[in-house]
Design an enzyme around this catalytic site. Structure first.
Site, PDB file in Angstrom:
ATOM      1  CD  GLU A 196       7.958  -2.518  19.303  1.00  0.00           C
ATOM      2  OE1 GLU A 196       8.766  -2.150  20.175  1.00  0.00           O
ATOM      3  OE2 GLU A 196       8.136  -2.321  18.099  1.00  0.00           O
ATOM      4  CG  HIS A 197       4.876  -4.518  24.310  1.00  0.00           C
ATOM      5  ND1 HIS A 197       4.762  -3.829  25.488  1.00  0.00           N
ATOM      6  CD2 HIS A 197       4.364  -3.715  23.353  1.00  0.00           C
ATOM      7  CE1 HIS A 197       4.170  -2.657  25.266  1.00  0.00           C
ATOM      8  NE2 HIS A 197       3.927  -2.562  23.970  1.00  0.00           N
ATOM      9  N   GLY A 245      10.320  12.500  21.006  1.00  0.00           N
ATOM     10  CA  GLY A 245       9.102  11.894  21.526  1.00  0.00           C
ATOM     11  C   GLY A 245       8.300  11.132  20.487  1.00  0.00           C
ATOM     12  CB  ALA A 246       8.554  10.645  16.928  1.00  0.00           C
ATOM     13  CG  LEU A 306      12.032   7.907  15.341  1.00  0.00           C
ATOM     14  CD1 LEU A 306      12.445   8.659  14.087  1.00  0.00           C
ATOM     15  CD2 LEU A 306      11.629   6.494  14.970  1.00  0.00           C
ATOM     16  CG  ASP A 331      15.081   2.753  23.161  1.00  0.00           C
ATOM     17  OD1 ASP A 331      14.728   1.801  22.435  1.00  0.00           O
ATOM     18  OD2 ASP A 331      14.282   3.446  23.811  1.00  0.00           O
TER      19      ASP A 331
HETATM   20  P1  ADP Z   1      12.137   9.752  22.415  1.00  0.00           P
HETATM   21  O1  ADP Z   1      13.337   9.202  23.091  1.00  0.00           O
HETATM   22  O2  ADP Z   1      11.184   8.711  21.972  1.00  0.00           O
HETATM   23  O3  ADP Z   1      12.477  10.675  21.284  1.00  0.00           O
HETATM   24  P2  ADP Z   1      11.737  10.946  24.982  1.00  0.00           P
HETATM   25  O4  ADP Z   1      10.553  11.612  25.588  1.00  0.00           O
HETATM   26  O5  ADP Z   1      12.299   9.761  25.657  1.00  0.00           O
HETATM   27  O6  ADP Z   1      11.348  10.640  23.470  1.00  0.00           O
HETATM   28  O7  ADP Z   1      12.932  11.999  24.874  1.00  0.00           O
HETATM   29  C1  ADP Z   1      12.711  13.288  24.344  1.00  0.00           C
HETATM   30  C2  ADP Z   1      13.443  14.316  25.183  1.00  0.00           C
HETATM   31  O8  ADP Z   1      14.880  14.216  24.943  1.00  0.00           O
HETATM   32  C3  ADP Z   1      13.094  15.728  24.822  1.00  0.00           C
HETATM   33  O9  ADP Z   1      11.946  16.161  25.517  1.00  0.00           O
HETATM   34  C4  ADP Z   1      14.351  16.492  25.240  1.00  0.00           C
HETATM   35  O10 ADP Z   1      14.379  16.732  26.628  1.00  0.00           O
HETATM   36  C5  ADP Z   1      15.467  15.521  24.907  1.00  0.00           C
HETATM   37  N1  ADP Z   1      15.942  15.773  23.529  1.00  0.00           N
HETATM   38  C6  ADP Z   1      15.788  14.964  22.469  1.00  0.00           C
HETATM   39  N2  ADP Z   1      16.302  15.522  21.354  1.00  0.00           N
HETATM   40  C7  ADP Z   1      16.788  16.719  21.724  1.00  0.00           C
HETATM   41  C8  ADP Z   1      17.440  17.798  21.022  1.00  0.00           C
HETATM   42  N3  ADP Z   1      17.675  17.745  19.707  1.00  0.00           N
HETATM   43  N4  ADP Z   1      17.797  18.887  21.737  1.00  0.00           N
HETATM   44  C9  ADP Z   1      17.541  18.955  23.057  1.00  0.00           C
HETATM   45  N5  ADP Z   1      16.940  17.981  23.768  1.00  0.00           N
HETATM   46  C10 ADP Z   1      16.566  16.885  23.121  1.00  0.00           C
HETATM   47 MG    MG Z   2      13.242   8.084  24.913  1.00  0.00          MG
END
Ligand code: ADP
Ligand code: MG
Length: 389
Positions: free
Chosen positions: A32-33, A119-120, A122, A169
């Site tokens: 990480e990092h 946004g978790a 993953l 990622d």
């Molecule tokens: P992470 O990549 O860690 O999950 P991010 O903030 O980088 O978080 O990305 C999340 C964004 O990606 C969401 O706010 C949305 O815009 C888009 N996204 C992710 N999954 C979906 C989905 N199933 N349907 C529509 N948009 C999605």
């Molecule tokens: Mg992301």
């Protein structure tokens, strides 16, 4: 995401039979990092994924529908730019990269959805970008090479989502391999697969449900602190360009001149790379418990020396320390929230999940989510009866 639901939705909206692509989210076992310090990471693609249905529409527009938001949007392909519809940007950004690289993209329709929590940590965003890139490559027979697809997807995140992410990622989503972790050298992009034969263990992610606002400012501070460490060592060893080139011994030689905080940050990164490399050897030997100890080492370094953890993440890792059925646990991702990753004995996983949820609820009054994940293949086609190509 149920593929037949997606297909039916596509037919209902656009009256055609689509081709279907899936692209997974990812975990990072250790490392990480380290990415922006030209070090190693150890991600793996998981069985939570984005599924996209696409077909040509013989116009100069793309029409997009998000099943999970139940929203549609339409864009001209002639003049691609970031949109106010946030979810669309991940697809538009990739289309823009393909066009800029000289590929011909005609009008297309896309219906998509997935089960990667957003946004978790993953990487639902990378899964969407990589899935979109692969779907367009298949649809227009662009024959884009995998590493090129990874780079287009990363660039899309920089340009259309405004997030200056590293390459891990997108790399993990595209290059993932069932039952293997990917050891990626972020300096050369060389990679190798390491078997993760977890046998009696299950990967369980515990989602703190918090995201402290410190995350982005502290991220920038950490990057600068690492650069300061490199600059100090460089005065003595002009050939070094990143923490990857620096051993703990070299760092110790300039310790007196270094701000103690900078020393702590740099020693963490150097040790994290070492932990990852020795952890890969343990995985090859099938020593899951040994690997788990490295995960705790990673967490302790992130919490005490790199100082990117938070009370919620520390609580979840501390909870596991005296549980003999958890062999490894650590915070995963940039820090200040997101998930912990845990290696839990399969026959005790329900006990673990119930116990840690209850403890977290009592401590923080938050209903924690947990995800049980398996390691799967990267981006690819989903073969469905009656689908056209
Ligand atoms: P992470 O990549 O860690 O999950 P991010 O903030 O980088 O978080 O990305 C999340 C964004 O990606 C969401 O706010 C949305 O815009 C888009 N996204 C992710 N999954 C979906 C989905 N199933 N349907 C529509 N948009 C999605
Ligand atoms: Mg992301």
């Amino acid at each position: 995401m149920d593929v037949s639901i997606l297909k039916d939705k596509f037919f209902e909206l656009y009256g055609a039979a689509p081709l279907i692509v899936r692209s997974p989210g990812r975990i990072n076992l250790i490392g990480e990092h380290t990415d922006y310090n030209e070090g190693f990471v150890l991600p793996a693609a998981i069985d939570k994924e984005m599924v996209l249905a696409v077909a040509k529409n013989n116009t100069d527009k793309c029409r997009l529908h998000s099943v999970d938001y139940n929203e549609s949007a339409e864009f001209s392909l002639k003049d691609l730019k970031p949109s106010d519809t946030a979810w669309a940007n991940y697809i538009l950004g990739v289309a823009d990269q393909l066009k800029k690289a000289g590929h011909t993209i005609e009008g297309f329709d896309c219906v998509f959805g997935g089960d990667i929590p957003m946004g978790a940590g993953l990487s639902s965003s990378a899964a969407l970008e990589c899935g979109a890139g692969y779907a367009l490559s298949e649809l227009f027979k662009l024959d884009i090479e995998k590493t090129q697809l990874v780079k287009f997807a990363q660039k899309a995140e920089h340009t259309f989502a405004g997030v200056q992410c590293g390459i891990m990622d997108q790399f993990a989503s595209v290059m993932g391999k069932k039952d293997h972790a990917i050891r990626l050298d972020c300096r050369s992009l060389e990679f190798s697969y390491f078997p993760i034969n977890l046998r009696n263990y299950q990967v369980v992610l515990c989602d703190t449900q918090v995201k402290h606002s410190l995350a982005s400012s502290e991220y920038n501070t950490r990057r600068k602190e690492c650069e300061r460490g490199v600059a100090a060592v460089k005065e003595k060893y002009p050939e070094v360009n990143s923490l990857r080139d620096i051993s703990l011994q070299m760092l110790n030689e300039v310790k007196e001149q270094l701000d103690p905080v900078v020393y702590k940050r740099c020693s963490f990164v150097i040790e994290e790379n070492e932990r990852l490399l020795s952890g890969c050897a343990l995985l090859e030997e099938g020593d899951i418990a040994g690997f788990g100890k490295k995960m705790y080492g990673s967490h302790d370094g992130l919490s005490e020396n790199y100082e990117v953890s938070c009370k919620e993440l520390d609580f979840l890792v501390d909870y596991t320390r005296d549980k003999e059925y958890v062999v490894g646990a650590r915070m995963m991702g940039g820090g200040f929230g997101g998930c912990t990753i845990n290696l839990v004995a399969i026959d005790q996983k329900d006990t673990f999940i119930a116990g840690i949820r209850e403890a977290y609820k009592e401590k923080f009054n938050i209903d924690m989510k947990t995800y049980e994940v398996a390691v799967k293949d990267g981006t690819g086609r989903v073969e469905v009866a009656n689908a056209t190509a």
